[in-house]
Enzyme design. Structure first.
Site, PDB file in Angstrom:
ATOM      1  N   ARG A 148      11.691  -1.886  10.667  1.00 50.36           N
ATOM      2  CA  ARG A 148      10.832  -1.312  11.702  1.00 50.36           C
ATOM      3  C   ARG A 148      10.531  -2.338  12.790  1.00 50.36           C
ATOM      4  O   ARG A 148      10.389  -3.522  12.492  1.00 50.36           O
ATOM      5  CB  ARG A 148       9.504  -0.864  11.068  1.00 50.36           C
ATOM      6  CG  ARG A 148       9.567   0.534  10.547  1.00 50.36           C
ATOM      7  CD  ARG A 148       8.402   0.937   9.686  1.00 50.36           C
ATOM      8  NE  ARG A 148       7.150   0.260   9.926  1.00 50.36           N
ATOM      9  CZ  ARG A 148       6.110   0.339   9.099  1.00 50.36           C
ATOM     10  NH1 ARG A 148       6.190   1.068   8.001  1.00 50.36           N
ATOM     11  NH2 ARG A 148       5.003  -0.290   9.361  1.00 50.36           N
ATOM     12  N   ARG A 178      -9.062   1.520   9.047  1.00 51.78           N
ATOM     13  CA  ARG A 178      -8.593   0.175   9.369  1.00 51.78           C
ATOM     14  C   ARG A 178      -9.635  -0.606  10.156  1.00 51.78           C
ATOM     15  O   ARG A 178      -9.410  -1.775  10.457  1.00 51.78           O
ATOM     16  CB  ARG A 178      -7.329   0.295  10.197  1.00 51.78           C
ATOM     17  CG  ARG A 178      -6.054  -0.041   9.409  1.00 51.78           C
ATOM     18  CD  ARG A 178      -5.045  -0.420  10.372  1.00 51.78           C
ATOM     19  NE  ARG A 178      -3.786  -0.916   9.990  1.00 51.78           N
ATOM     20  CZ  ARG A 178      -2.746  -0.259   9.511  1.00 51.78           C
ATOM     21  NH1 ARG A 178      -2.852   0.979   9.162  1.00 51.78           N
ATOM     22  NH2 ARG A 178      -1.592  -0.843   9.369  1.00 51.78           N
ATOM     23  N   ARG A 188      -0.011  -8.660  13.625  1.00 51.53           N
ATOM     24  CA  ARG A 188      -0.616  -7.663  12.732  1.00 51.53           C
ATOM     25  C   ARG A 188      -1.531  -8.331  11.708  1.00 51.53           C
ATOM     26  O   ARG A 188      -2.570  -7.792  11.337  1.00 51.53           O
ATOM     27  CB  ARG A 188       0.473  -6.855  12.014  1.00 51.53           C
ATOM     28  CG  ARG A 188       1.209  -5.926  12.968  1.00 51.53           C
ATOM     29  CD  ARG A 188       2.379  -5.270  12.279  1.00 51.53           C
ATOM     30  NE  ARG A 188       1.988  -4.243  11.343  1.00 51.53           N
ATOM     31  CZ  ARG A 188       2.798  -3.711  10.445  1.00 51.53           C
ATOM     32  NH1 ARG A 188       4.052  -4.115  10.357  1.00 51.53           N
ATOM     33  NH2 ARG A 188       2.381  -2.771   9.638  1.00 51.53           N
ATOM     34  N   ARG A 230      11.701  -6.294   4.487  1.00 48.95           N
ATOM     35  CA  ARG A 230      11.291  -4.903   4.276  1.00 48.95           C
ATOM     36  C   ARG A 230      12.217  -3.958   5.033  1.00 48.95           C
ATOM     37  O   ARG A 230      12.626  -4.230   6.156  1.00 48.95           O
ATOM     38  CB  ARG A 230       9.856  -4.736   4.769  1.00 48.95           C
ATOM     39  CG  ARG A 230       9.305  -3.370   4.477  1.00 48.95           C
ATOM     40  CD  ARG A 230       7.835  -3.437   4.248  1.00 48.95           C
ATOM     41  NE  ARG A 230       7.110  -3.155   5.463  1.00 48.95           N
ATOM     42  CZ  ARG A 230       5.855  -2.696   5.480  1.00 48.95           C
ATOM     43  NH1 ARG A 230       5.206  -2.520   4.344  1.00 48.95           N
ATOM     44  NH2 ARG A 230       5.263  -2.457   6.599  1.00 48.95           N
ATOM     45  N   LYS A 287       0.832  -1.218   0.000  1.00 46.71           N
ATOM     46  CA  LYS A 287       0.000   0.000   0.000  1.00 46.71           C
ATOM     47  C   LYS A 287       0.861   1.261   0.000  1.00 46.71           C
ATOM     48  O   LYS A 287       0.630   2.186  -0.768  1.00 46.71           O
ATOM     49  CB  LYS A 287      -0.893   0.064   1.254  1.00 46.71           C
ATOM     50  CG  LYS A 287      -1.847  -1.089   1.410  1.00 46.71           C
ATOM     51  CD  LYS A 287      -2.793  -0.852   2.584  1.00 46.71           C
ATOM     52  CE  LYS A 287      -2.113  -0.785   3.934  1.00 46.71           C
ATOM     53  NZ  LYS A 287      -1.533  -2.043   4.408  1.00 46.71           N
TER      54      LYS A 287
HETATM   55  P1  AMP Z   1       1.213   1.054   8.989  1.00 44.00           P
HETATM   56  O1  AMP Z   1       2.483   1.766   8.714  1.00 44.00           O
HETATM   57  O2  AMP Z   1       0.042   1.590   8.209  1.00 44.00           O
HETATM   58  O3  AMP Z   1       1.315  -0.441   8.871  1.00 44.00           O
HETATM   59  O4  AMP Z   1       0.844   1.367  10.522  1.00 44.00           O
HETATM   60  C1  AMP Z   1       1.689   0.985  11.578  1.00 44.00           C
HETATM   61  C2  AMP Z   1       0.877   0.816  12.845  1.00 44.00           C
HETATM   62  O5  AMP Z   1       0.229   2.059  13.192  1.00 44.00           O
HETATM   63  C3  AMP Z   1      -0.264  -0.190  12.760  1.00 44.00           C
HETATM   64  O6  AMP Z   1       0.173  -1.524  12.967  1.00 44.00           O
HETATM   65  C4  AMP Z   1      -1.197   0.297  13.860  1.00 44.00           C
HETATM   66  O7  AMP Z   1      -0.717  -0.070  15.132  1.00 44.00           O
HETATM   67  C5  AMP Z   1      -1.059   1.815  13.742  1.00 44.00           C
HETATM   68  N1  AMP Z   1      -2.075   2.361  12.838  1.00 44.00           N
HETATM   69  C6  AMP Z   1      -1.865   2.942  11.620  1.00 44.00           C
HETATM   70  N2  AMP Z   1      -3.017   3.341  11.074  1.00 44.00           N
HETATM   71  C7  AMP Z   1      -3.991   3.001  11.942  1.00 44.00           C
HETATM   72  C8  AMP Z   1      -5.406   3.121  11.941  1.00 44.00           C
HETATM   73  N3  AMP Z   1      -6.066   3.664  10.900  1.00 44.00           N
HETATM   74  N4  AMP Z   1      -6.076   2.652  13.017  1.00 44.00           N
HETATM   75  C9  AMP Z   1      -5.456   2.117  14.066  1.00 44.00           C
HETATM   76  N5  AMP Z   1      -4.125   1.949  14.128  1.00 44.00           N
HETATM   77  C10 AMP Z   1      -3.399   2.386  13.084  1.00 44.00           C
END
Ligand code: AMP
Length: 214
Positions: free
Chosen positions: A160, A88, A171, A127, A13
């Site tokens: 990360r 999400r 996740r 990654r 994404k």
């Molecule tokens: P990402 O980089 O989008 O994978 O986000 C990393 C982490 O941030 C996720 O695993 C969640 O813990 C948190 N996070 C990001 N976006 C959201 C969202 N829309 N709702 C809840 N938690 C989020």
């Protein structure tokens, strides 16, 4: 054009959103990047969010939705935006829909990147991310031009914490439980576009642009 990127963590994404943002000249809004920037700066939001992120859990809806609704109301979003990592959960999607409806707006396309879990697990270990600009790479499938350095901003790349294997498993569980229902939500909205996310990144990009007519 207002776009939502859907798909499991590691489905691509972020990378696709960055390229689409450059092509369409609209902002890429990643809630994950917003949280990571807040964590880096040690803001109160960052401190709260880190607790959940480090465990691979979702940050509670009430800490996310207002932040995104505010962000998409900014001037640079007038011509559209690409939401990456939001919504999400179903409540987040409903609240976003309502906030947009209040302004007679709607999401044009929800782009769903389809990638199986076993492929995701393989991808995440390789990654590497730039904590400065949010770009992500893969040591084999999508390496940066210079090893360990971000092509976009020149910062050092890292694995990360939430891409570590034990967190990735959690996740994915959270994704299936909380985020996958959004596929039906956007199907019912009539704006879902399914894209095979296992192809090479430039092929995926072509499929997306063809599907959304840009
Ligand atoms: P990402 O980089 O989008 O994978 O986000 C990393 C982490 O941030 C996720 O695993 C969640 O813990 C948190 N996070 C990001 N976006 C959201 C969202 N829309 N709702 C809840 N938690 C989020």
């Amino acid at each position: 054009m207002k776009l939502v990127m859907l798909g499991a963590p590691g489905a691509g994404k972020g990378s696709q959103a960055i390229t689409l943002s450059e092509k369409l000249n609209i902002p890429h809004i990643s809630t994950g990047d917003i949280f990571r920037a807040n964590i880096k700066e040690g803001t109160p939001l960052g401190v709260k969010a880190k607790e959940f992120i480090d465990k691979g859990e979702l940050v509670p809806d009430e800490l996310v939705t207002d932040l995104v609704v505010d962000r998409v109301g900014k001037d640079d979003c007038k011509n559209g935006y690409i939401l990456d990592g939001f919504p999400r959960t179903i409540p987040q999607a409903r609240d976003l829909k309502k906030a947009l409806e209040d302004k007679a707006m709607k999401i044009d396309f929800a782009i769903n990147l389809l990638v199986d879990d076993d492929v995701i697990v393989g991808r995440m270990g390789g990654r590497r991310a730039c904590l400065n600009c949010g770009a992500t790479y893969h040591i084999v499938n999508m390496p940066p031009k210079k090893e360990g350095i971000c092509d976009h901003c020149g910062e050092r790349l890292v694995l990360r914490d939430d891409d570590k294997p034990e967190t990735v498993k959690n996740r994915l569980t959270v994704y299936h439980e909380k985020t996958q229902p959004l596929i039906d939500f956007y199907k019912e909205e009539g704006c879902l576009v399914d894209i095979d996310g296992t192809k090479a990144p430039d092929e995926v990009f072509k499929d997306i642009t063809r599907a959304i007519g840009v």
